[in-house]
Structures are given as structure tokens and as C-alpha cells.
Write a protein that holds these residues in place. Structure first.
Motif, mmCIF file in Angstrom:
data_model
loop_
_atom_site.group_PDB
_atom_site.id
_atom_site.type_symbol
_atom_site.label_atom_id
_atom_site.label_comp_id
_atom_site.label_asym_id
_atom_site.label_seq_id
_atom_site.Cartn_x
_atom_site.Cartn_y
_atom_site.Cartn_z
ATOM 1 N N GLU A 108 5.592 4.815 -20.007
ATOM 2 C CA GLU A 108 4.630 4.465 -21.053
ATOM 3 C C GLU A 108 3.962 3.115 -20.830
ATOM 4 O O GLU A 108 3.138 2.702 -21.631
ATOM 5 C CB GLU A 108 5.338 4.466 -22.407
ATOM 6 C CG GLU A 108 5.853 5.842 -22.784
ATOM 7 C CD GLU A 108 6.607 5.831 -24.098
ATOM 8 O OE1 GLU A 108 6.543 4.830 -24.825
ATOM 9 O OE2 GLU A 108 7.267 6.844 -24.389
ATOM 10 N N GLU A 109 4.315 2.432 -19.747
ATOM 11 C CA GLU A 109 3.840 1.070 -19.551
ATOM 12 C C GLU A 109 2.430 0.948 -18.989
ATOM 13 O O GLU A 109 1.846 -0.110 -19.084
ATOM 14 C CB GLU A 109 4.806 0.310 -18.644
ATOM 15 C CG GLU A 109 6.144 0.070 -19.288
ATOM 16 C CD GLU A 109 7.027 -0.724 -18.367
ATOM 17 O OE1 GLU A 109 6.884 -1.957 -18.364
ATOM 18 O OE2 GLU A 109 7.837 -0.100 -17.670
ATOM 19 N N LEU A 156 1.334 0.747 -15.768
ATOM 20 C CA LEU A 156 1.406 -0.347 -14.813
ATOM 21 C C LEU A 156 0.125 -0.487 -14.010
ATOM 22 O O LEU A 156 -0.511 0.500 -13.656
ATOM 23 C CB LEU A 156 2.563 -0.113 -13.835
ATOM 24 C CG LEU A 156 3.968 -0.062 -14.409
ATOM 25 C CD1 LEU A 156 4.964 0.284 -13.305
ATOM 26 C CD2 LEU A 156 4.329 -1.375 -15.056
ATOM 27 N N ARG A 200 -5.145 0.424 -13.975
ATOM 28 C CA ARG A 200 -3.845 0.931 -14.420
ATOM 29 C C ARG A 200 -3.655 2.285 -13.766
ATOM 30 O O ARG A 200 -4.609 2.975 -13.444
ATOM 31 C CB ARG A 200 -3.808 1.094 -15.941
ATOM 32 C CG ARG A 200 -3.971 -0.194 -16.680
ATOM 33 C CD ARG A 200 -3.792 -0.064 -18.155
ATOM 34 N NE ARG A 200 -4.342 1.161 -18.739
ATOM 35 C CZ ARG A 200 -4.285 1.445 -20.028
ATOM 36 N NH1 ARG A 200 -3.731 0.612 -20.869
ATOM 37 N NH2 ARG A 200 -4.792 2.566 -20.493
ATOM 38 N N TRP A 248 13.369 -5.320 -13.668
ATOM 39 C CA TRP A 248 12.759 -4.330 -14.547
ATOM 40 C C TRP A 248 13.811 -3.444 -15.213
ATOM 41 O O TRP A 248 13.527 -2.825 -16.233
ATOM 42 C CB TRP A 248 11.733 -3.473 -13.806
ATOM 43 C CG TRP A 248 12.238 -2.853 -12.545
ATOM 44 C CD1 TRP A 248 12.077 -3.345 -11.266
ATOM 45 C CD2 TRP A 248 12.989 -1.642 -12.406
ATOM 46 N NE1 TRP A 248 12.692 -2.512 -10.367
ATOM 47 C CE2 TRP A 248 13.254 -1.459 -11.032
ATOM 48 C CE3 TRP A 248 13.461 -0.701 -13.305
ATOM 49 C CZ2 TRP A 248 13.956 -0.372 -10.539
ATOM 50 C CZ3 TRP A 248 14.168 0.384 -12.817
ATOM 51 C CH2 TRP A 248 14.402 0.536 -11.449
ATOM 52 N N PRO A 265 11.749 -6.710 -19.747
ATOM 53 C CA PRO A 265 10.369 -6.505 -19.324
ATOM 54 C C PRO A 265 9.964 -7.532 -18.279
ATOM 55 O O PRO A 265 10.346 -8.692 -18.352
ATOM 56 C CB PRO A 265 9.545 -6.701 -20.600
ATOM 57 C CG PRO A 265 10.512 -6.905 -21.699
ATOM 58 C CD PRO A 265 11.886 -7.043 -21.134
ATOM 59 N N ASP A 286 3.470 -8.671 -15.980
ATOM 60 C CA ASP A 286 2.512 -8.341 -14.935
ATOM 61 C C ASP A 286 1.882 -9.630 -14.437
ATOM 62 O O ASP A 286 1.364 -10.414 -15.226
ATOM 63 C CB ASP A 286 1.441 -7.407 -15.525
ATOM 64 C CG ASP A 286 0.518 -6.828 -14.471
ATOM 65 O OD1 ASP A 286 0.217 -7.522 -13.483
ATOM 66 O OD2 ASP A 286 0.101 -5.679 -14.654
#
Length: 156
Positions: free
Chosen positions: A47-48, A50, A92, A143, A147, A150
């Protein structure tokens, strides 16, 4: 009697990793992936959302390697790049429906391979082994425990 080095936890973990890696490679090859590609699908399936840069940090790989991995998976319709609405300079990554299907197939195959590899252990022993490995690896894979910011995100 064997040299204590040859029965040390570190040596045996190294050898187990080598043997398991070979089994996973063969397992994933049968479904059309390799280990790095499976990790990209796994991380992009969360759900991140990245960025490519954050994926590079998570996987511990040079960003140029990530670009090539993502290019290949994108060409196969397994992942998609999309502009980050918070920073248009960044992309993303997200897994596609086709990618999710292949990921599920690969995870099932890897799970079977792991169960076979660890067959000498009962379920409680496998659970204990996993818990201990998570404990050992969490400080080395940040990780896992907290969290990771980024590197492309502005910090307060």
C-alpha cells in the motif's frame, strides 16, 4: 568430529541460504520470474506506492538496476509507473492485475519450495526459526521494523 566452524550457526545459515537460493531460482524460473523480479512485485504490491528510488533502498540495489528491473516488468505488463501526485519529478510504482496474478502464483510456488526445504522441522520449529530470523534481520533490514523515509521526500 567436524570442525566447530563447519557446524556454526553462521556457516550453516550461509550454506542453507545457498541451497535454498538455488531451489528458489529453479522454482521462480518455472513461473517466468527471478528473485529480484519477485521482490519488485512484492514491494510494489503493498500500500506504500514506493518510488523507484525507495525501491532501490528497500532492495539494497543500485538505482540503475532498479530501472532495468522495472523496465522489464513494465514491458511485460506486470508493473506500471505513475507520476507521484506529491512530486511530479518522481515515479511511483504499482503492481498491475496481471502482476498480482503472477505474484500470487510465484508466492504459492515459493511457499511450497520453502515447506519442502524445511520439511525436517515441524511447524513450531519453523515458526520459531522464522521469528528468530526476523529478530536477527530487522536491524539489518530497517523496512521490516519501522517506516523508512523515501530519500526523495522532503524532511521536516
Amino acid at each position: 568430529m567436524a570442525d566447530p566452524l563447519l557446524t556454526s550457526a553462521g556457516y550453516l545459515l550461509l550454506k542453507a541460504g545457498t541451497h535454498f537460493h538455488a531451489e528458489i531460482d529453479a522454482t521462480l524460473e518455472a513461473v517466468g520470474l527471478n528473485g529480484r523480479q519477485l521482490l519488485v512485485l512484492t514491494f510494489t504490491g503493498g500500500e506504500e506506492h514506493l518510488s523507484q528510488q525507495m525501491l532501490s533502498v528497500r532492495m539494497g540495489l543500485d538505482p540503475t538496476i532498479i530501472v532495468a528491473l522495472v523496465d522489464d516488468l513494465e514491458d511485460r505488463g506486470l508493473v506500471a509507473r505513475e507520476r507521484d501526485p506529491d512530486d511530479r519529478r518522481r515515479h511511483r510504482l504499482r503492481i498491475t492485475a496481471k502482476g498480482r496474478k503472477l505474484h500470487a502464483t510465484a508466492v504459492a510456488a515459493v511457499t511450497r519450495a520453502e515447506k519442502s526445504f524445511l520439511a525436517p522441522l515441524d511447524r513450531a520449529e519453523r515458526d520459531t526459526m522464522r521469528r528468530l530470523l526476523v529478530e536477527v534481520m530487522t536491524p539489518r533490514l530497517p523496512w521490516m521494523g519501522e517506516p523508512v523515509i523515501d530519500p526523495g521526500t522532503p524532511h521536516p
